[in-house]
Design a protein around this motif. Sequence first.
Motif, PDB file in Angstrom:
ATOM      1  N   ASN A 210     -19.229   7.550  30.569  1.00  0.00           N
ATOM      2  CA  ASN A 210     -20.005   7.663  31.961  1.00  0.00           C
ATOM      3  C   ASN A 210     -20.034   6.652  32.654  1.00  0.00           C
ATOM      4  OD1 ASN A 210     -21.923   8.865  33.980  1.00  0.00           O
ATOM      5  ND2 ASN A 210     -22.328  10.613  32.648  1.00  0.00           N
ATOM      6  N   ASP A 211     -19.701   6.544  33.868  1.00  0.00           N
ATOM      7  CA  ASP A 211     -19.842   5.446  34.777  1.00  0.00           C
ATOM      8  C   ASP A 211     -21.370   5.248  35.183  1.00  0.00           C
ATOM      9  OD1 ASP A 211     -17.172   4.685  34.535  1.00  0.00           O
ATOM     10  OD2 ASP A 211     -16.773   5.775  36.374  1.00  0.00           O
ATOM     11  N   SER A 212     -22.055   6.126  35.434  1.00  0.00           N
ATOM     12  CA  SER A 212     -23.282   6.246  35.775  1.00  0.00           C
ATOM     13  C   SER A 212     -24.259   5.784  34.739  1.00  0.00           C
ATOM     14  CB  SER A 212     -23.864   7.676  36.429  1.00  0.00           C
ATOM     15  OG  SER A 212     -23.834   8.688  35.566  1.00  0.00           O
ATOM     16  N   VAL A 213     -23.830   6.203  33.447  1.00  0.00           N
ATOM     17  CA  VAL A 213     -24.725   5.481  32.335  1.00  0.00           C
ATOM     18  C   VAL A 213     -24.437   4.108  32.359  1.00  0.00           C
ATOM     19  CG1 VAL A 213     -25.006   5.747  29.977  1.00  0.00           C
ATOM     20  CG2 VAL A 213     -24.906   8.017  31.236  1.00  0.00           C
ATOM     21  N   CYS A 214     -23.121   3.563  32.264  1.00  0.00           N
ATOM     22  CA  CYS A 214     -22.886   2.175  31.970  1.00  0.00           C
ATOM     23  C   CYS A 214     -23.537   1.270  33.384  1.00  0.00           C
ATOM     24  CB  CYS A 214     -21.368   2.161  32.330  1.00  0.00           C
ATOM     25  SG  CYS A 214     -20.363   2.789  30.931  1.00  0.00           S
ATOM     26  N   SER A 215     -23.797   2.044  34.323  1.00  0.00           N
ATOM     27  CA  SER A 215     -24.368   1.059  35.645  1.00  0.00           C
ATOM     28  C   SER A 215     -25.839   0.786  35.396  1.00  0.00           C
ATOM     29  CB  SER A 215     -23.997   1.797  36.977  1.00  0.00           C
ATOM     30  OG  SER A 215     -24.632   3.046  36.863  1.00  0.00           O
ATOM     31  N   ARG A 216     -26.543   1.691  34.496  1.00  0.00           N
ATOM     32  CA  ARG A 216     -27.893   1.434  34.449  1.00  0.00           C
ATOM     33  C   ARG A 216     -28.515   1.170  33.102  1.00  0.00           C
ATOM     34  NH1 ARG A 216     -27.769   7.274  34.910  1.00  0.00           N
ATOM     35  NH2 ARG A 216     -28.374   8.238  32.985  1.00  0.00           N
ATOM     36  N   VAL A 217     -27.639   1.066  31.959  1.00  0.00           N
ATOM     37  CA  VAL A 217     -27.762   0.842  30.628  1.00  0.00           C
ATOM     38  C   VAL A 217     -27.605  -0.624  30.417  1.00  0.00           C
ATOM     39  CG1 VAL A 217     -27.778   1.221  28.072  1.00  0.00           C
ATOM     40  CG2 VAL A 217     -27.871   3.178  29.998  1.00  0.00           C
ATOM     41  N   SER A 218     -28.692  -1.740  30.214  1.00  0.00           N
ATOM     42  CA  SER A 218     -28.453  -3.011  29.664  1.00  0.00           C
ATOM     43  C   SER A 218     -29.166  -3.259  28.497  1.00  0.00           C
ATOM     44  CB  SER A 218     -28.857  -3.742  30.669  1.00  0.00           C
ATOM     45  OG  SER A 218     -28.639  -5.178  30.305  1.00  0.00           O
ATOM     46  N   MET A 219     -28.917  -3.466  27.343  1.00  0.00           N
ATOM     47  CA  MET A 219     -29.446  -3.569  25.984  1.00  0.00           C
ATOM     48  C   MET A 219     -29.861  -5.043  25.867  1.00  0.00           C
ATOM     49  SD  MET A 219     -29.350  -0.712  25.234  1.00  0.00           S
ATOM     50  CE  MET A 219     -30.300  -0.861  23.505  1.00  0.00           C
ATOM     51  N   SER A 220     -31.111  -5.388  25.446  1.00  0.00           N
ATOM     52  CA  SER A 220     -31.445  -6.991  25.112  1.00  0.00           C
ATOM     53  C   SER A 220     -30.678  -7.595  23.885  1.00  0.00           C
ATOM     54  CB  SER A 220     -32.915  -6.885  24.995  1.00  0.00           C
ATOM     55  OG  SER A 220     -33.265  -5.917  24.005  1.00  0.00           O
ATOM     56  N   ASP A 221     -30.352  -6.484  22.967  1.00  0.00           N
ATOM     57  CA  ASP A 221     -29.688  -7.101  21.861  1.00  0.00           C
ATOM     58  C   ASP A 221     -28.105  -7.095  21.967  1.00  0.00           C
ATOM     59  OD1 ASP A 221     -32.149  -7.701  20.563  1.00  0.00           O
ATOM     60  OD2 ASP A 221     -32.164  -5.504  19.833  1.00  0.00           O
ATOM     61  N   GLY A 222     -27.556  -6.464  23.071  1.00  0.00           N
ATOM     62  CA  GLY A 222     -26.112  -6.144  23.458  1.00  0.00           C
ATOM     63  C   GLY A 222     -25.603  -5.051  22.788  1.00  0.00           C
ATOM     64  N   VAL A 223     -24.398  -5.079  23.222  1.00  0.00           N
ATOM     65  CA  VAL A 223     -23.719  -3.561  22.808  1.00  0.00           C
ATOM     66  C   VAL A 223     -22.397  -3.738  22.092  1.00  0.00           C
ATOM     67  CG1 VAL A 223     -22.430  -1.709  23.815  1.00  0.00           C
ATOM     68  CG2 VAL A 223     -24.522  -2.421  25.063  1.00  0.00           C
ATOM     69  N   ARG A 224     -22.120  -3.259  21.069  1.00  0.00           N
ATOM     70  CA  ARG A 224     -20.919  -3.540  20.147  1.00  0.00           C
ATOM     71  C   ARG A 224     -20.310  -2.217  19.893  1.00  0.00           C
ATOM     72  NH1 ARG A 224     -20.531  -8.363  17.439  1.00  0.00           N
ATOM     73  NH2 ARG A 224     -18.977  -7.301  16.051  1.00  0.00           N
ATOM     74  N   ILE A 225     -19.116  -2.342  19.597  1.00  0.00           N
ATOM     75  CA  ILE A 225     -18.313  -1.278  19.414  1.00  0.00           C
ATOM     76  C   ILE A 225     -18.451  -0.814  17.781  1.00  0.00           C
ATOM     77  CG2 ILE A 225     -15.880  -0.382  19.362  1.00  0.00           C
ATOM     78  CD1 ILE A 225     -15.197  -1.972  21.929  1.00  0.00           C
ATOM     79  N   SER A 226     -18.574   0.279  17.717  1.00  0.00           N
ATOM     80  CA  SER A 226     -18.924   0.737  16.306  1.00  0.00           C
ATOM     81  C   SER A 226     -17.451   1.063  15.584  1.00  0.00           C
ATOM     82  CB  SER A 226     -19.971   2.008  16.088  1.00  0.00           C
ATOM     83  OG  SER A 226     -20.226   2.447  14.515  1.00  0.00           O
ATOM     84  N   SER A 227     -16.493   1.942  16.450  1.00  0.00           N
ATOM     85  CA  SER A 227     -15.682   2.430  15.858  1.00  0.00           C
ATOM     86  C   SER A 227     -14.694   2.823  17.036  1.00  0.00           C
ATOM     87  CB  SER A 227     -15.768   3.725  14.669  1.00  0.00           C
ATOM     88  OG  SER A 227     -16.227   4.718  15.480  1.00  0.00           O
ATOM     89  N   ILE A 228     -13.431   2.938  16.808  1.00  0.00           N
ATOM     90  CA  ILE A 228     -12.347   3.407  17.810  1.00  0.00           C
ATOM     91  C   ILE A 228     -11.666   4.323  17.250  1.00  0.00           C
ATOM     92  CG2 ILE A 228     -10.538   2.563  19.311  1.00  0.00           C
ATOM     93  CD1 ILE A 228     -11.924  -0.077  19.403  1.00  0.00           C
ATOM     94  N   GLU A 229     -11.692   5.577  18.156  1.00  0.00           N
ATOM     95  CA  GLU A 229     -10.584   6.599  17.490  1.00  0.00           C
ATOM     96  C   GLU A 229      -9.499   6.900  18.361  1.00  0.00           C
ATOM     97  OE1 GLU A 229     -11.106  11.388  15.994  1.00  0.00           O
ATOM     98  OE2 GLU A 229     -12.645  10.353  17.088  1.00  0.00           O
ATOM     99  N   VAL A 230      -8.332   6.979  17.798  1.00  0.00           N
ATOM    100  CA  VAL A 230      -6.844   7.366  18.740  1.00  0.00           C
ATOM    101  C   VAL A 230      -6.593   8.851  18.513  1.00  0.00           C
ATOM    102  CG1 VAL A 230      -4.768   6.547  19.344  1.00  0.00           C
ATOM    103  CG2 VAL A 230      -6.546   4.792  18.968  1.00  0.00           C
ATOM    104  N   LEU A 231      -6.429   9.338  19.428  1.00  0.00           N
ATOM    105  CA  LEU A 231      -5.797  10.738  19.274  1.00  0.00           C
ATOM    106  C   LEU A 231      -4.492  11.009  20.055  1.00  0.00           C
ATOM    107  CD1 LEU A 231      -9.164  12.964  19.641  1.00  0.00           C
ATOM    108  CD2 LEU A 231      -8.112  12.056  17.580  1.00  0.00           C
ATOM    109  N   GLY A 232      -3.425  11.640  19.547  1.00  0.00           N
ATOM    110  CA  GLY A 232      -2.393  11.940  20.299  1.00  0.00           C
ATOM    111  C   GLY A 232      -1.212  10.991  20.086  1.00  0.00           C
ATOM    112  N   ASN A 233      -1.480   9.996  19.096  1.00  0.00           N
ATOM    113  CA  ASN A 233      -0.216   9.255  18.816  1.00  0.00           C
ATOM    114  C   ASN A 233       0.587   9.865  17.750  1.00  0.00           C
ATOM    115  OD1 ASN A 233      -2.642   8.864  17.271  1.00  0.00           O
ATOM    116  ND2 ASN A 233      -1.809   6.865  16.161  1.00  0.00           N
ATOM    117  N   GLU A 234       1.426  10.311  18.115  1.00  0.00           N
ATOM    118  CA  GLU A 234       2.592  11.122  17.404  1.00  0.00           C
ATOM    119  C   GLU A 234       3.443  10.132  16.503  1.00  0.00           C
ATOM    120  OE1 GLU A 234       4.203  14.125  19.374  1.00  0.00           O
ATOM    121  OE2 GLU A 234       2.487  15.376  19.700  1.00  0.00           O
TER     122      GLU A 234
END
Length: 396
Positions: free
Chosen positions: A1-25
């Motif tokens: 959500n772009d509106s959430v991205c524009s107003r959320v800033s974390m003091s400890d930073g943001v990390r990717i926990s996992s990445i899921e791929v769908l549709g890769n046949e």
Amino acid sequence: NDSVCSRVSMSDGVRISSIEVLGNERINPSFFVNEIKAKKLNTTTFKSLEELNYALVNTVQQMNSRDLFENIEPAFMYHIKNHNADGEPEFDYSRVNIRLQVKEKRVLHGIINTYVQNGQSSAGAKVQAGFRSPYGFGEMIKIGGEVNPTGHSSYSADVIMPHIGPNKEDLSIIATRNDDDHRYYQSFREKSDSIITSMRSMSGRFTLSSIISARDEIPVKHHIKSIPQARDATFNILNLANSSTKFSLKCDNIWMDTRNESASPSQGSYIESNIEIALPPGNVQFIKSEINGQHTIPLGPSVLDQPGLTCTLIASAGLLVPFAAFSRYSGGSSGSSGSSGSGKANLNQQRNINTHLSDRFMLGGPLVLRGFDPCGIGARSFGGRQHLRQQQQQNS
């Protein structure tokens, strides 16, 4: 959500926990793993969701450029930290799950494009067919052609093998035949047959290429001009048009790239350079280097969650020196000028001291120098072509 991205800033930073791929046949999951590692999404701590979103958009653009997918739609998913008194969930924005919904292209696919250039009657067509390897690691063979009425035509065959070797470089081999019409401003036509082999690093910041090319520069008459001020190149320039063969090694480096987007950035800096060395057995022998820089800053607030007014500064510098220039000024040709062999050597040296039109830098265009058309800056004359014709008749 772009509106959430524009107003959320974390003091400890943001990390990717996992990445899921769908549709890769057919595309192997290791392909996506290597693409994500190349952009270091899995190891970077981002200052905000907005910064993560920009990095993810650039990664998706890189995957789309490989011509393997019809579409890639990224989405953020957040962990639920707890629930408030009203029972509504509170999300932990410091750990983000990413979902990629992909739609793959067929193993054999093709495209046909038509276009109009500069709003004029100069229309063209481009046809491309691609055969994607069924093994699913991103290998592809592409065959394409492009023609337009202004005289430009291009035919190519391209073999692409991504993520090979221990360092996961991208290898591509391109065989191409071009007929480029430069007569509008440069008064010559260039025909070339080339084989280009390139190896790009996993990060995309380093590319090493070898180029083997046979070229022919042909002075030709102008077509009907829509801009009457466009004149012939001067006699001295037209007299340099010649056939040549080139074997060169070229190295491209991206030294800095802090742009939030590569296509149309609203902030950040970019510095890249390249160096090319043309060697025997080609009869074109030179060293050529160029450096380009770009810096973009926002000048105003965002408008409807989009960048507002921005300012971009672009600068570039280049140097092209033929190898014959070094021996000319080092005095290597003195001492035995009376012999026929040395006279022939001096003649070849004098011929090679001039650089070919195809290798020179060209000025003009909206991304080089605004206010001028592409290749629209340079010496012009009213009678350059007539002087060249008279000189050719006298020599014959």
